[in-house]
Design an enzyme around this catalytic site. Structure first.
Site: not given
Ligand code: AMP
Length: 475
Positions: A11, A113, A258
């Site tokens: 958030c 948040n 990130y």
């Molecule tokens: P995955 O396919 O589940 O391994 O997702 C990895 C991707 O999700 C990476 O490119 C990250 O930039 C992104 N990512 C990592 N953590 C998060 C999060 N908490 N919420 C949304 N996207 C994420």
């Protein structure tokens, strides 16, 4: 009512207290616009003219929800706003924030948040005493505690309630004529304070999750709300008090890895500086002989710049992101998620053909994205694909406000680095070390981080929600 199987709370929050010019409330909208990356599924604003508070919230992006027509009805001199990434489905609008209630202490609006780690226990106790909850959200617990407090003034009742909750909370709250901003004693999530909008001294007071919101509004960043602090802005001016003594600081390191925008200062430190240094440190720890550094956009870009600068390997945007894909496509099912990667990214064949590639991304969560991207880069003609991740393996879920899947779905909790390499189909795979991560993010005298998602060591008592409670009992 559909009950989410886990907390989903990423958030952004914003609050504004200004002189009586309706136009100024549009700053709340602009602030939310700058915080859109912190939550894309719902957004809301509560505004007040000093006497009556009104709420407008809906599913969708800030620009879609707050049309010219809606904005023209946002009258008043103070407002709080919220953007949220929550679950899809019927329950989502119900849980959209800010929450606005009428209580024995007048109107109370709250935008949150973070995550309260003792919300389930408090809610169960209050329900057994007859309290009726309207949402699935942990934040609603706080509203109940404020209303139930024996303290007579709203600030005292808020302080009392804040002492009873545990976990991560950067909060902006509102009564009909005051705004309030508070942070948990460990300072998990960011929250900054500004004033002097457009160069007019004390023209307005604004609080926001990230400083990029202040830049858009054209305002001056003063400082962060301190851990354990409650700031009150009302007709009588600004006052600050500490409802609790600060606990050892545990600010979320993932904000730097990130979550936050690189153009923001978060916990008083430039995210750009941290993220570029993450890439440099990664190059020092896990160098490889290759022709091109290619970031996974957008999350790997800044670390990619750092990796290229340190390694001397040329940097190219060889994966192009389509920025017009809404999150509507990202459904919880695996098949749709796979499809989503292709919708979002496309390789530049002329850059990749015949090249040895270092792919940089910020994290591997389930492994789905990396597997798809490695395949995509190879099928565009790359001869070698070396994956480099600018943080350590994500082995534990976050209970403090970052949406992470259960341990069962976290690939690094279940596979070794070499098994993950094999699964994603890369020629090599390396993660940044924990020490390298902390160093790059400036851990030391001025700042100390929570890195529980990489270590499994949580800074608060944690009831391991996944392991001891059935999914349907979670909120
Ligand atoms: P995955 O396919 O589940 O391994 O997702 C990895 C991707 O999700 C990476 O490119 C990250 O930039 C992104 N990512 C990592 N953590 C998060 C999060 N908490 N919420 C949304 N996207 C994420």
């Amino acid at each position: 009512m559909q009950i989410p199987d886990k907390f989903h709370d990423e958030c952004g929050v914003v609050a504004i207290f200004s002189h009586p010019e309706a136009e100024k409330l549009k700053l709340a909208y602009l602030g939310l616009h700058a915080l859109q990356h912190r939550g894309q599924e719902s957004a809301g604003i509560v505004s007040s003219d000093g006497l009556v508070s009104r709420v407008h919230k809906a599913m969708g992006s800030v620009a879609d929800i707050f049309t010219e027509d809606v904005l023209s009805k946002l009258h008043g001199t103070l407002a709080i706003g919220h953007t949220r990434y929550s679950t899809a489905g019927d329950s989502a609008l119900l849980n959209a924030q800010p929450i606005l209630v009428q209580s024995n202490k007048g109107a109370i609006a709250v935008a949150h948040n973070g995550n309260l780690v003792n919300a389930t226990a408090i809610r169960a106790r209050l329900e057994s005493q007859g309290s009726i909850f309207q949402t699935n959200s942990d934040t609603e617990v706080l509203v109940h505690l404020i209303a139930l407090s024996k303290e007579h003034t709203l600030p005292e009742a808020m302080a009392d309630a804040l002492r009873r909750v545990e976990g991560a909370f950067s909060l902006v709250m509102m009564s009909n004529d005051r705004i309030f901003a508070a942070r948990d004693p460990r300072g998990f999530r960011p929250l900054g304070k500004i004033s002097a909008v457009d160069g007019h001294k004390h023209d307005a007071f604004v609080f926001a999750s990230e400083t990029c919101a202040f830049d858009l509004i054209g305002a001056e960043y003063i400082r962060d709300v301190k851990p354990g602090e409650l700031i009150i802005v009302g007709p009588e001016g600004v006052s600050s008090r500490f409802y609790s003594t600060a606990a050892p600081q545990s600010s979320c390191i993932f904000e730097h890895v990130y979550f936050s925008r690189p153009d923001s200062l978060v916990f008083g430190r430039s995210v750009q500086t941290s993220r570029e240094e993450l890439g440099r440190q990664l190059a020092r720890e896990a160098g490889v002989d290759a022709d091109l550094v290619v970031p996974v956009p957008d999350s790997g870009v800044t670390a990619g710049v750092g990796y290229a600068a340190e390694s001397g390997i040329p940097f190219r945007f060889a994966l192009i992101r389509n920025h017009y894909v809404g999150r509507t496509f990202i459904e919880p099912s695996q098949s749709v998620r796979d499809f989503g990667v292709k919708l979002k990214l496309n390789p530049v064949r002329s850059l990749l053909e015949g090249k040895r590639i270092v792919l940089i991304d910020d994290s591997i969560v389930r492994g789905t994205t990396s597997r798809k991207i490695v395949r995509m880069v190879r099928s565009a003609g790359a001869t070698e694909v070396h994956m480099r991740i600018s943080c350590p393996p994500t082995i534990s879920p976050c209970y403090y406000g970052v949406d992470t899947p259960s341990r069962k779905q976290l690939i690094a909790a279940n596979k070794s680095v070499d098994e993950i390499r094999e699964y994603i189909g890369a020629d090599s795979l390396a993660y940044l070390s924990l020490e390298g991560l902390k160093k790059a993010c400036g851990e030391g005298e001025k700042i100390s981080y929570c890195s529980a998602c990489y270590t499994g060591k949580y800074p608060t008592d944690i009831v391991d929600i996944e392991e001891i409670q059935p999914a349907t009992a979670r909120r």
